[in-house]
Scaffold this motif. Structure first.
Motif, mmCIF file in Angstrom:
data_model
loop_
_atom_site.group_PDB
_atom_site.id
_atom_site.type_symbol
_atom_site.label_atom_id
_atom_site.label_comp_id
_atom_site.label_asym_id
_atom_site.label_seq_id
_atom_site.Cartn_x
_atom_site.Cartn_y
_atom_site.Cartn_z
ATOM 1 N N ASP A 352 0.810 -1.211 0.000
ATOM 2 C CA ASP A 352 0.000 0.000 0.000
ATOM 3 C C ASP A 352 0.847 1.266 0.000
ATOM 4 N N THR A 353 2.140 1.113 -0.324
ATOM 5 C CA THR A 353 3.011 2.290 -0.384
ATOM 6 C C THR A 353 2.557 3.237 -1.485
ATOM 7 N N VAL A 354 2.191 2.677 -2.616
ATOM 8 C CA VAL A 354 1.685 3.453 -3.748
ATOM 9 C C VAL A 354 0.162 3.374 -3.740
ATOM 10 N N LYS A 355 -0.494 4.519 -3.909
ATOM 11 C CA LYS A 355 -1.961 4.556 -3.899
ATOM 12 C C LYS A 355 -2.477 4.363 -5.330
ATOM 13 N N CYS A 356 -3.395 3.414 -5.488
ATOM 14 C CA CYS A 356 -3.968 3.119 -6.808
ATOM 15 C C CYS A 356 -5.483 3.248 -6.746
ATOM 16 N N ALA A 357 -6.078 3.808 -7.787
ATOM 17 C CA ALA A 357 -7.537 3.937 -7.858
ATOM 18 C C ALA A 357 -8.185 2.559 -7.837
#
Length: 505
Positions: A352-357
């Motif tokens: 969850d380090t990078v936020k994705c739609a």
């Protein structure tokens, strides 16, 4: 001075690869050999190197000519040998004791660091293996150099070094090379041979200018064919009218004229030059299923680290929005792969380090095509992953250039180009709205690269991609992220980065 001459050269392997090829190679030539995958480029180089007998025609060499041939693949027996020893072994045995210094000179010319020289080829990357193959041929001082895909696996710095090295070769040493790197062809060649099953064409121009000349020549051929066939049709109409009049009037003169007009039409049709139609290696099609989300991927100033926890750089706040085709730029070792890996894990729900739609439907392809299992078959790769019938699956594979016979063989038996097209088909069948592409042009011929470019642009695809292909990233990217020092910065275009990389080479 002509040193190699081919006369009516042709090779048929089931179907004709090329025929009636007349080519002269002179001392100052730098010839780019261009054709789609599987259309005879390597076979022609094999013929010129004396490793393959042509089906028709012959090759004449200048007396005593030494041909150096750098093949595309590293032999298995080389993998356990150090780079230095592999180059040294290329010298004749009687020269090894007294002329081993030539190995040092060649490796220095090719900028091979000492630590690389004493590793086995099996330990080295594909790029360094290519360099070892080149060095082992050049150390023998050939009179002409044949290079089969010399830029494969090279990063931009090594491509720049190779371009500079070729530019510094003695003028009297001609080079014939194959490459799918359009910028490399433009930088290193002064003649271009477009190899075809019939009517191969040679232009005294580097690739881009030669391609434009070829297109104009093909268009002129098309106009000439249409004109000739139209004339033949008009002559036949006139002949038919005269024949009716001649029969009704009993005029032998008109019947003779009818015969003459028909013969002229026959000659025009027989002499009409067929227009070249390139046989496609297979379609590349992408889709964009769309999404209402504006920001697809969000980086909140995250740290990108090495596997052992060392911080490489921070991203700052970055977003990838709908329609963004972001090109990630950076020298080797700066952390491109680590960022791609972080985003891939986030897309798969593993980080969850990078936020994705939430609406993202991702498609991922890496440079090694690791989504393909060598022991799998193309048909099972499609039918086991997607709910489509056998008939549609086989039609999709055929459209991608994998014929019925190949569809049930192991994927490992496919060519590099076929594997790349299969990978793109599998991505499309996911019906994605975001693509993560790491070196997507690896294994693709120029036709395939251009098709992929068009699909990414025409479908307004959202993607993050990594590529060492200068032409591809220039054509496709509309945003550019550069790993510069300890920061990820956005730049307007890639030229400053590319100039720096090429200068380092």
């Amino acid at each position: 001075m002509t040193i190699i001459n081919t006369n009516a050269l042709g090779v048929t392997l089931g179907d004709p690869l090329f025929s009636d090829l007349n080519l002269t190679v002179s001392k100052s030539d730098r010839i780019g050999l261009v054709a789609a995958n599987g259309r005879g480029k390597t076979t022609l180089l094999d013929c010129l190197a004396g490793e393959h007998d042509p089906t028709t025609g012959d090759i004449t060499y200048a007396r005593g000519l030494r041909v150096g041939y750098v093949e595309q693949y590293v032999p298995d027996e080389a993998l356990g040998v150090t780079l230095y020893d592999w180059v040294l072994a290329a010298l004749p045995p009687e020269q090894v004791d007294f002329e081993s210094w030539r190995v040092d000179v060649v490796l220095d010319e090719l900028s091979v660091p000492d630590e690389m020289q004493h590793k086995t080829l099996g330990e080295l990357s594909g790029g360094w293996q290519r360099t070892a193959m080149l060095a082992s041929v050049w150390v023998k001082e050939p009179d002409v150099l044949l290079l089969d895909e010399p830029t494969n696996h090279l990063d931009l710095e090594r491509v720049a070094l190779l371009e500079a090295w070729l530019g510094n070769l003695p003028r009297e040493t001609p080079v014939i090379l194959t490459s799918h790197d359009r910028a490399f062809l433009d930088a290193t060649t002064n003649r271009t041979l477009f190899l075809r099953a019939e009517n191969s064409r040679v232009f005294n121009l580097p690739f881009s200018a030669a391609r434009a000349a070829l297109d104009e020549s093909d268009a002129a051929d098309e106009r000439q064919l249409a004109n000739d066939m139209n004339k033949a049709k008009q002559l036949r109409r006139q002949a038919a009218k005269l024949k009716n009049v001649g029969i009704n009037s009993g005029s032998d003169l008109l019947l003779t004229k009818t015969k003459q007009l028909t013969e002229r039409a026959d000659k025009l049709e027989a002499a009409a030059r067929p227009v070249h139609r390139e046989r496609s290696a297979g379609d590349i099609k992408l889709v964009n299923s769309g999404t209402h989300s504006k920001a697809l991927v969000t980086l909140e100033d995250i740290e990108v680290q090495t596997p052992d926890g060392r911080v490489l750089y921070k991203t700052g706040q970055k977003w990838i929005s709908r329609g963004d085709r972001v090109v990630l730029l950076g020298a080797n070792g700066t952390g491109k792969t680590q960022l791609v890996s972080l985003i891939q894990k986030a897309l798969m729900g593993e980080d969850d380090t990078v936020k994705c739609a939430a609406s993202i439907v991702p498609a991922f392809s890496d440079q090694h095509l690791s989504m393909l299992s060598a022991a799998d078959t193309p048909i099972s790769a499609v039918t086991s992953n997607f709910s489509i019938g056998d008939e549609r699956a086989r039609a999709s594979l055929a459209g991608a250039g994998i014929n019925f016979q190949m569809q049930s063989t192991n994927i490992d038996a496919l060519s590099g180009g076929q594997k790349a097209r299969l990978a793109m088909l599998l991505l499309r069948l996911r019906n994605p709205n975001f693509y993560l592409l790491d070196e997507p042009t690896n294994h693709l011929d120029i036709e395939g690269q251009e098709a992929l470019e068009a699909e990414l642009i025409d479908n307004d695809v959202s993607c993050l991609l990594v590529s060492h292909d200068r032409t591809f990233l220039r054509n496709v990217g509309n945003r550019f992220w550069w790993i510069k020092g300890k920061r990820l910065v956005e730049i307007d275009d890639p030229e400053e980065f590319l100039r720096g990389e090429m200068a380092r080479g």
